[in-house]
Design a protein around this motif. Structure first.
Motif, PDB file in Angstrom:
ATOM      1  N   ASP A  24       0.864  -1.181   0.000  1.00 23.79           N
ATOM      2  CA  ASP A  24       0.000   0.000   0.000  1.00 23.79           C
ATOM      3  C   ASP A  24       0.900   1.230   0.000  1.00 23.79           C
ATOM      4  O   ASP A  24       1.088   1.885   1.026  1.00 23.79           O
ATOM      5  CB  ASP A  24      -0.936   0.007   1.216  1.00 23.79           C
ATOM      6  N   ARG A  25       1.514   1.474  -1.160  1.00 26.37           N
ATOM      7  CA  ARG A  25       2.465   2.578  -1.268  1.00 26.37           C
ATOM      8  C   ARG A  25       2.657   2.954  -2.733  1.00 26.37           C
ATOM      9  O   ARG A  25       2.240   2.231  -3.640  1.00 26.37           O
ATOM     10  CB  ARG A  25       3.792   2.199  -0.653  1.00 26.37           C
ATOM     11  N   THR A  26       3.312   4.048  -2.962  1.00 25.82           N
ATOM     12  CA  THR A  26       3.674   4.455  -4.314  1.00 25.82           C
ATOM     13  C   THR A  26       4.881   3.634  -4.747  1.00 25.82           C
ATOM     14  O   THR A  26       5.850   3.514  -3.997  1.00 25.82           O
ATOM     15  CB  THR A  26       4.004   5.960  -4.368  1.00 25.82           C
ATOM     16  N   MET A  27       4.796   3.056  -5.928  1.00 23.75           N
ATOM     17  CA  MET A  27       5.879   2.220  -6.440  1.00 23.75           C
ATOM     18  C   MET A  27       6.395   2.804  -7.746  1.00 23.75           C
ATOM     19  O   MET A  27       5.638   3.394  -8.519  1.00 23.75           O
ATOM     20  CB  MET A  27       5.391   0.791  -6.658  1.00 23.75           C
ATOM     21  N   ASP A  28       7.684   2.624  -7.975  1.00 25.91           N
ATOM     22  CA  ASP A  28       8.305   3.070  -9.215  1.00 25.91           C
ATOM     23  C   ASP A  28       7.848   2.190 -10.371  1.00 25.91           C
ATOM     24  O   ASP A  28       7.409   1.056 -10.177  1.00 25.91           O
ATOM     25  CB  ASP A  28       9.826   3.010  -9.108  1.00 25.91           C
ATOM     26  N   ALA A  29       7.987   2.707 -11.579  1.00 28.86           N
ATOM     27  CA  ALA A  29       7.643   1.942 -12.777  1.00 28.86           C
ATOM     28  C   ALA A  29       8.545   0.718 -12.883  1.00 28.86           C
ATOM     29  O   ALA A  29       9.703   0.748 -12.466  1.00 28.86           O
ATOM     30  CB  ALA A  29       7.805   2.817 -14.011  1.00 28.86           C
ATOM     31  N   GLY A  30       8.001  -0.380 -13.411  1.00 33.44           N
ATOM     32  CA  GLY A  30       8.785  -1.587 -13.632  1.00 33.44           C
ATOM     33  C   GLY A  30       8.143  -2.806 -13.009  1.00 33.44           C
ATOM     34  O   GLY A  30       7.022  -2.766 -12.516  1.00 33.44           O
ATOM     35  N   TRP A  31       8.898  -3.912 -13.054  1.00 34.75           N
ATOM     36  CA  TRP A  31       8.435  -5.190 -12.511  1.00 34.75           C
ATOM     37  C   TRP A  31       8.791  -5.256 -11.031  1.00 34.75           C
ATOM     38  O   TRP A  31       9.869  -4.838 -10.633  1.00 34.75           O
ATOM     39  CB  TRP A  31       9.100  -6.350 -13.247  1.00 34.75           C
ATOM     40  N   HIS A  32       7.901  -5.828 -10.239  1.00 33.79           N
ATOM     41  CA  HIS A  32       8.121  -5.952  -8.803  1.00 33.79           C
ATOM     42  C   HIS A  32       7.754  -7.360  -8.360  1.00 33.79           C
ATOM     43  O   HIS A  32       6.910  -8.018  -8.963  1.00 33.79           O
ATOM     44  CB  HIS A  32       7.267  -4.939  -8.033  1.00 33.79           C
ATOM     45  N   SER A  33       8.370  -7.804  -7.269  1.00 30.32           N
ATOM     46  CA  SER A  33       8.101  -9.116  -6.701  1.00 30.32           C
ATOM     47  C   SER A  33       7.780  -8.938  -5.218  1.00 30.32           C
ATOM     48  O   SER A  33       8.471  -8.200  -4.512  1.00 30.32           O
ATOM     49  CB  SER A  33       9.327 -10.005  -6.871  1.00 30.32           C
ATOM     50  N   ILE A  34       6.739  -9.638  -4.754  1.00 27.99           N
ATOM     51  CA  ILE A  34       6.323  -9.566  -3.353  1.00 27.99           C
ATOM     52  C   ILE A  34       6.271 -10.983  -2.797  1.00 27.99           C
ATOM     53  O   ILE A  34       5.716 -11.884  -3.430  1.00 27.99           O
ATOM     54  CB  ILE A  34       4.912  -8.927  -3.226  1.00 27.99           C
ATOM     55  N   SER A  35       6.845 -11.189  -1.619  1.00 27.73           N
ATOM     56  CA  SER A  35       6.757 -12.485  -0.943  1.00 27.73           C
ATOM     57  C   SER A  35       5.639 -12.426   0.082  1.00 27.73           C
ATOM     58  O   SER A  35       5.448 -11.403   0.749  1.00 27.73           O
ATOM     59  CB  SER A  35       8.077 -12.805  -0.235  1.00 27.73           C
ATOM     60  N   TRP A  36       4.907 -13.540   0.202  1.00 26.17           N
ATOM     61  CA  TRP A  36       3.796 -13.613   1.135  1.00 26.17           C
ATOM     62  C   TRP A  36       3.944 -14.864   1.971  1.00 26.17           C
ATOM     63  O   TRP A  36       3.978 -15.978   1.452  1.00 26.17           O
ATOM     64  CB  TRP A  36       2.474 -13.627   0.367  1.00 26.17           C
ATOM     65  N   ASN A  37       4.032 -14.705   3.285  1.00 28.54           N
ATOM     66  CA  ASN A  37       4.129 -15.828   4.207  1.00 28.54           C
ATOM     67  C   ASN A  37       2.715 -16.196   4.646  1.00 28.54           C
ATOM     68  O   ASN A  37       2.104 -15.499   5.452  1.00 28.54           O
ATOM     69  CB  ASN A  37       4.990 -15.449   5.411  1.00 28.54           C
TER      70      ASN A  37
END
Length: 65
Positions: A24-37
């Motif tokens: 829940d934030r402003t993100m830069d342009a491009g591909w991103h990866s998020i890990s979820w436990n």
């Protein structure tokens, strides 16, 4: 993300209850990866909800343990 913009990524259970907010934030342009436990959750169907300035996407996923 096509351009720098606010992004919200949330996980919901099959009854529509929000389980967790992953981003829940402003993100830069491009591909991103998020890990979820998800170790404290039961096996079942969950939904990912991604909201950006481009719109909202909902993806169904199955958690197997």
């Amino acid at each position: 993300v096509p351009e720098s913009a606010p992004v919200s990524l949330e996980v919901f259970d099959a009854l529509g209850r929000r389980i967790e907010v992953l981003v829940d934030r402003t993100m830069d342009a491009g591909w991103h990866s998020i890990s979820w436990n998800a170790s404290d959750l039961a096996s079942g169907v969950y939904f990912l909800r991604l909201q950006t300035t481009e719109g909202i996407q909902i993806q169904k996923m199955t958690l197997l343990k």
